[in-house]
Design a protein around this motif. Structure first.
Motif, mmCIF file in Angstrom:
data_model
loop_
_atom_site.group_PDB
_atom_site.id
_atom_site.type_symbol
_atom_site.label_atom_id
_atom_site.label_comp_id
_atom_site.label_asym_id
_atom_site.label_seq_id
_atom_site.Cartn_x
_atom_site.Cartn_y
_atom_site.Cartn_z
ATOM 1 N N ARG A 161 -22.432 -29.892 -15.849
ATOM 2 C CA ARG A 161 -22.167 -28.570 -16.398
ATOM 3 C C ARG A 161 -21.504 -27.691 -15.358
ATOM 4 O O ARG A 161 -21.424 -28.036 -14.184
ATOM 5 C CB ARG A 161 -23.486 -27.945 -16.871
ATOM 6 N N CYS A 162 -21.047 -26.540 -15.807
ATOM 7 C CA CYS A 162 -20.273 -25.640 -14.945
ATOM 8 C C CYS A 162 -21.000 -25.276 -13.657
ATOM 9 O O CYS A 162 -20.371 -25.084 -12.620
ATOM 10 C CB CYS A 162 -19.845 -24.395 -15.706
ATOM 11 N N ILE A 175 -20.160 -27.780 -10.756
ATOM 12 C CA ILE A 175 -18.767 -28.103 -10.454
ATOM 13 C C ILE A 175 -18.380 -27.706 -9.034
ATOM 14 O O ILE A 175 -17.682 -28.448 -8.351
ATOM 15 C CB ILE A 175 -17.819 -27.445 -11.482
ATOM 16 N N GLU A 176 -18.851 -26.573 -8.558
ATOM 17 C CA GLU A 176 -18.464 -26.129 -7.218
ATOM 18 C C GLU A 176 -18.948 -27.111 -6.149
ATOM 19 O O GLU A 176 -18.215 -27.443 -5.226
ATOM 20 C CB GLU A 176 -18.981 -24.715 -6.933
ATOM 21 N N GLU A 177 -20.175 -27.594 -6.289
ATOM 22 C CA GLU A 177 -20.686 -28.574 -5.332
ATOM 23 C C GLU A 177 -19.855 -29.854 -5.389
ATOM 24 O O GLU A 177 -19.493 -30.424 -4.361
ATOM 25 C CB GLU A 177 -22.148 -28.909 -5.601
ATOM 26 N N LEU A 178 -19.526 -30.296 -6.590
ATOM 27 C CA LEU A 178 -18.699 -31.497 -6.735
ATOM 28 C C LEU A 178 -17.316 -31.286 -6.130
ATOM 29 O O LEU A 178 -16.802 -32.159 -5.433
ATOM 30 C CB LEU A 178 -18.542 -31.855 -8.212
ATOM 31 N N ARG A 179 -16.735 -30.123 -6.386
ATOM 32 C CA ARG A 179 -15.403 -29.809 -5.848
ATOM 33 C C ARG A 179 -15.425 -29.879 -4.317
ATOM 34 O O ARG A 179 -14.534 -30.452 -3.699
ATOM 35 C CB ARG A 179 -14.963 -28.428 -6.331
ATOM 36 N N GLN A 180 -16.472 -29.331 -3.715
ATOM 37 C CA GLN A 180 -16.595 -29.362 -2.252
ATOM 38 C C GLN A 180 -16.742 -30.789 -1.743
ATOM 39 O O GLN A 180 -16.122 -31.162 -0.753
ATOM 40 C CB GLN A 180 -17.780 -28.511 -1.800
ATOM 41 N N ARG A 181 -17.535 -31.582 -2.421
ATOM 42 C CA ARG A 181 -17.736 -32.971 -1.990
ATOM 43 C C ARG A 181 -16.443 -33.771 -2.087
ATOM 44 O O ARG A 181 -16.153 -34.585 -1.225
ATOM 45 C CB ARG A 181 -18.822 -33.645 -2.821
ATOM 46 N N LEU A 198 -16.897 -27.859 -21.020
ATOM 47 C CA LEU A 198 -15.466 -27.643 -20.869
ATOM 48 C C LEU A 198 -15.050 -27.528 -19.401
ATOM 49 O O LEU A 198 -14.035 -28.091 -18.991
ATOM 50 C CB LEU A 198 -15.027 -26.397 -21.655
ATOM 51 N N HIS A 199 -15.838 -26.822 -18.590
ATOM 52 C CA HIS A 199 -15.519 -26.680 -17.167
ATOM 53 C C HIS A 199 -15.506 -28.044 -16.480
ATOM 54 O O HIS A 199 -14.661 -28.306 -15.615
ATOM 55 C CB HIS A 199 -16.519 -25.755 -16.468
ATOM 56 N N SER A 200 -16.428 -28.899 -16.859
ATOM 57 C CA SER A 200 -16.494 -30.244 -16.290
ATOM 58 C C SER A 200 -15.275 -31.063 -16.681
ATOM 59 O O SER A 200 -14.728 -31.807 -15.856
ATOM 60 C CB SER A 200 -17.762 -30.956 -16.770
ATOM 61 N N VAL A 201 -14.849 -30.924 -17.917
ATOM 62 C CA VAL A 201 -13.667 -31.643 -18.385
ATOM 63 C C VAL A 201 -12.435 -31.195 -17.598
ATOM 64 O O VAL A 201 -11.618 -32.012 -17.178
ATOM 65 C CB VAL A 201 -13.477 -31.456 -19.909
ATOM 66 N N HIS A 202 -12.305 -29.891 -17.369
ATOM 67 C CA HIS A 202 -11.180 -29.382 -16.575
ATOM 68 C C HIS A 202 -11.240 -29.933 -15.148
ATOM 69 O O HIS A 202 -10.220 -30.307 -14.579
ATOM 70 C CB HIS A 202 -11.172 -27.857 -16.556
ATOM 71 N N ARG A 211 -6.770 -34.339 -24.410
ATOM 72 C CA ARG A 211 -6.451 -33.199 -25.284
ATOM 73 C C ARG A 211 -6.255 -31.911 -24.496
ATOM 74 O O ARG A 211 -5.353 -31.133 -24.782
ATOM 75 C CB ARG A 211 -7.548 -33.009 -26.334
ATOM 76 N N GLU A 212 -7.101 -31.692 -23.507
ATOM 77 C CA GLU A 212 -6.971 -30.492 -22.678
ATOM 78 C C GLU A 212 -5.657 -30.518 -21.903
ATOM 79 O O GLU A 212 -4.977 -29.502 -21.777
ATOM 80 C CB GLU A 212 -8.161 -30.368 -21.710
ATOM 81 N N ARG A 213 -5.279 -31.695 -21.408
ATOM 82 C CA ARG A 213 -4.032 -31.834 -20.677
ATOM 83 C C ARG A 213 -2.856 -31.578 -21.624
ATOM 84 O O ARG A 213 -1.905 -30.866 -21.275
ATOM 85 C CB ARG A 213 -3.921 -33.225 -20.068
ATOM 86 N N ALA A 214 -2.906 -32.115 -22.825
ATOM 87 C CA ALA A 214 -1.823 -31.954 -23.806
ATOM 88 C C ALA A 214 -1.661 -30.492 -24.207
ATOM 89 O O ALA A 214 -0.549 -30.030 -24.439
ATOM 90 C CB ALA A 214 -2.098 -32.813 -25.039
ATOM 91 N N GLU A 215 -2.777 -29.777 -24.271
ATOM 92 C CA GLU A 215 -2.724 -28.359 -24.645
ATOM 93 C C GLU A 215 -2.405 -27.464 -23.463
ATOM 94 O O GLU A 215 -2.212 -26.259 -23.631
ATOM 95 C CB GLU A 215 -4.048 -27.949 -25.310
ATOM 96 N N GLY A 216 -2.384 -28.038 -22.269
ATOM 97 C CA GLY A 216 -1.995 -27.284 -21.077
ATOM 98 C C GLY A 216 -2.982 -26.213 -20.659
ATOM 99 O O GLY A 216 -2.611 -25.238 -20.016
ATOM 100 N N ARG A 217 -4.235 -26.392 -20.987
ATOM 101 C CA ARG A 217 -5.253 -25.395 -20.617
ATOM 102 C C ARG A 217 -5.619 -25.511 -19.152
ATOM 103 O O ARG A 217 -5.738 -26.594 -18.617
ATOM 104 C CB ARG A 217 -6.506 -25.563 -21.453
ATOM 105 N N LYS A 218 -5.803 -24.362 -18.539
ATOM 106 C CA LYS A 218 -6.219 -24.324 -17.138
ATOM 107 C C LYS A 218 -7.702 -24.016 -17.068
ATOM 108 O O LYS A 218 -8.227 -23.261 -17.862
ATOM 109 C CB LYS A 218 -5.438 -23.243 -16.364
ATOM 110 N N GLY A 219 -8.375 -24.617 -16.064
ATOM 111 C CA GLY A 219 -9.819 -24.453 -15.913
ATOM 112 C C GLY A 219 -10.213 -23.313 -15.041
ATOM 113 O O GLY A 219 -9.602 -22.720 -14.279
#
Length: 97
Positions: free
Chosen positions: A30-31, A34-40, A60-64, A89-97
């Protein structure tokens, strides 16, 4: 869930094999994690693999985050088909996280 317990719903186990670091994710992604994962992921100079075999829920944050990992050539191992489809689908729709 008891207040504060939800933060512990994702466990991260790191396994190093030469230049490769595998981060095994277990539980709910979950969201709030994500910050801990991003740092790792960013602090590892080696090849990173995210093993998602035991992830049972994402938001959704995890998918991004996972989409961005794919874009950085980080392997998503054992990723559920529904998560891969959601990323696509998120990539195709061009959504930013």
């Amino acid at each position: 869930a008891v207040e504060g317990e939800w933060r512990l719903m994702l466990r991260i186990e790191a396994e190093m094999d030469g230049p490769r670091t595998t981060l095994r994710l277990i539980g709910r992604m979950r969201c709030d994690c994500i910050e801990e994962l991003r740092q790792r992921v960013q602090t590892k100079a080696s090849l990173i693999v995210l093993d998602l075999a035991e992830v049972d829920l994402v938001d959704l944050h995890s998918v991004h985050f996972l989409r961005d990992c794919q874009d950085r050539k980080i392997e998503l191992r054992n990723c559920s088909l529904y998560i891969l489809e959601w990323i696509r689908r998120e990539r195709a729709e061009g959504r930013k996280g």
